[in-house]
Structures are given as structure tokens and as C-alpha cells.
Design an enzyme around this catalytic site. Structure first.
Site, PDB file in Angstrom:
ATOM      1  N   VAL A 133     -44.036 -37.732 -98.190  1.00 41.41           N
ATOM      2  CA  VAL A 133     -43.466 -39.082 -98.104  1.00 41.41           C
ATOM      3  C   VAL A 133     -43.086 -39.388 -96.654  1.00 41.41           C
ATOM      4  O   VAL A 133     -43.749 -40.154 -95.970  1.00 41.41           O
ATOM      5  CB  VAL A 133     -42.248 -39.236 -99.037  1.00 41.41           C
ATOM      6  CG1 VAL A 133     -41.657 -40.642 -98.919  1.00 41.41           C
ATOM      7  CG2 VAL A 133     -42.651 -38.960-100.486  1.00 41.41           C
ATOM      8  N   CYS A 134     -42.040 -38.765 -96.177  1.00 36.20           N
ATOM      9  CA  CYS A 134     -41.482 -39.138 -94.875  1.00 36.20           C
ATOM     10  C   CYS A 134     -42.435 -38.855 -93.721  1.00 36.20           C
ATOM     11  O   CYS A 134     -42.520 -39.642 -92.776  1.00 36.20           O
ATOM     12  CB  CYS A 134     -40.167 -38.412 -94.654  1.00 36.20           C
ATOM     13  SG  CYS A 134     -38.962 -38.728 -95.967  1.00 36.20           S
ATOM     14  N   THR A 135     -43.148 -37.738 -93.787  1.00 35.17           N
ATOM     15  CA  THR A 135     -44.126 -37.446 -92.740  1.00 35.17           C
ATOM     16  C   THR A 135     -45.422 -38.205 -92.975  1.00 35.17           C
ATOM     17  O   THR A 135     -45.925 -38.898 -92.081  1.00 35.17           O
ATOM     18  CB  THR A 135     -44.421 -35.934 -92.667  1.00 35.17           C
ATOM     19  OG1 THR A 135     -43.208 -35.231 -92.390  1.00 35.17           O
ATOM     20  CG2 THR A 135     -45.421 -35.629 -91.570  1.00 35.17           C
TER      21      THR A 135
END
Length: 223
Positions: A133-135
Site C-alpha cells: 500500500v504505502c510503498t
């Protein structure tokens, strides 16, 4: 029947050598630290807790080693995601810090987009929690924006290895360069000794053998 000796332009394009990899240029790179928060770090299961702590701090330290513009961001740090790891904040007291409230993909936050663009750099080194998600979401968005993206897979963690492998494969197919803690000597040996201690031990052993003359004669047959 006659055959032209001229090679069509499209064949020249096919046979022309291509660059197999992009070389990072510290003068054209910036570092992004994405959601390395104390709450989120507790869900990381594809690294041991101690290893991932070192990886997070090592990722953040790259900014200071190479004097890279650095942008920090957190996601809903007033809740269970928790605060940015204290040591990271202490490394970068003057870095731009964006506290997102609700945007899962950091690129959806206008303040964060402005901070990245303000670096003026086209090569972006990123690491975050969680990987898929975040990366990954940020990396894919940055590729769409025309940036060269380097995802630090050592500094990106998630719930299990399968999720990490799926996310890394997705990023790589989109043109993201997957990387880990970089090699090096003059600038990086003290860094590796601190954050990648296995190599630090090898360097210490080599230095000790040279300084103290502890090479056994039988070892000469090994080199």
C-alpha cells in the site's frame, strides 16, 4: 529478386543497445520516508523486529550520508498507526514533514506532492509501511508522473512475504527499480557497520587481521 542492403529504421531501434539499469545520481535524488511509524511497524512480519528497525533507520540515514533532500510523511499519526519513529525525526530535524489525515496513497495529499516537487529531483528513493500500500501505491503514482523510482525493499515491510513479493513484482513491472541498502566503502562503511552489521563484522575482521597479523598460515591456501 533483389534485397535492399539498407536496414530499416525499426530494426536499428530493436538492435540498438539499451541501458539495463538506471544509475542513481546523488545530485538528482531525493529520499522519501513513508509511514515509518511505531504502530505500523508492529504489523511487519516479513522481517524480524530488530532487523526492520535497523532497515528503517538505515533508509533514513541515507539522506544525511549523501545530503539528499528528504521528505517525511505519516498517515493518521494520532491513531493506532502511531508517531514517526523518534530516531528518524531526530536525524532530520529540518526535513519537510507532512502529516496526512486519511490519504492512503501519499501522492493523493497535495502538501506531500508539493514537497516532493519542491525537491527538484527526478530520482526518488522510497521505503514505507506497508509495502503493498504505502510503498507500492506511491511508487506507481510517481512512475505515472515521470519520476525514476527506487523502492528500498529492505525498508518496506508488511504482514507476510507473499504480500511483499506480490507488491514488489507489481512495482517492478511498472518500471520501479527495486533496491536494498547500497554497497560502498568510504561513505558507507561506517553506515554498514551500524545498520548492516554482517558486513561491518567482515570489515572489522579484515582490519584486525591486517593490524594484528592474525592471519594463520593455513589460511593462505584459501585465497
Amino acid at each position: 529478386m533483389r534485397f535492399s542492403s539498407a536496414i530499416p529504421a525499426f530494426l536499428l531501434a530493436i538492435t540498438a543497445p539499451v541501458q539495463a539499469w538506471n544509475r542513481l545520481d546523488k545530485d538528482n535524488a531525493a529520499l522519501l520516508v513513508i509511514d515509518h511509524q511505531v504502530g505500523l511497524s508492529q504489523v511487519v512480519r516479513d522481517f524480524s523486529t530488530n532487523d526492520f528497525r535497523n532497515n528503517m533507520l538505515g533508509h533514513a540515514a541515507l539522506g544525511n550520508i549523501f545530503d539528499l533532500p528528504t521528505v517525511l510523511t505519516t498517515s493518521s499519526d494520532g491513531g493506532p498507526n502511531g508517531l514517526m519513529v523518534k530516531e528518524i525525526m531526530e536525524m532530520h530535524p529540518n526535513a519537510t514533514f507532512v502529516r496526512r489525515q486519511g490519504e492512503v496513497n501519499a501522492w493523493d495529499n497535495a502538501e506531500f506532492r508539493a514537497a516532493v516537487r519542491a525537491t527538484g529531483k527526478k530520482q526518488l528513493i522510497i521505503g514505507g509501511i506497508v509495502t503493498e500500500v504505502c510503498t507500492a501505491f506511491l511508487a506507481l503514482s510517481l512512475i505515472d508522473e515521470g519520476y525514476e523510482v527506487y523502492a528500498n525493499t529492505d525498508a518496506s515491510g508488511t504482514f507476510d512475504t507473499r504480500l511483499a513479493e506480490d507488491a514488489n513484482r507489481r512495482m517492478e513491472r511498472a518500471g520501479v527499480t527495486l533496491m536494498g541498502i547500497p554497497p560502498g566503502l568510504n561513505e558507507l562503511l561506517p553506515f554498514l557497520d551500524k545498520y548492516q552489521f554482517a558486513y561491518g563484522l567482515a570489515a572489522r575482521h579484515h582490519a584486525g587481521a591486517l593490524q594484528n597479523g592474525t592471519l594463520a598460515a593455513v589460511e593462505l591456501g584459501l585465497i
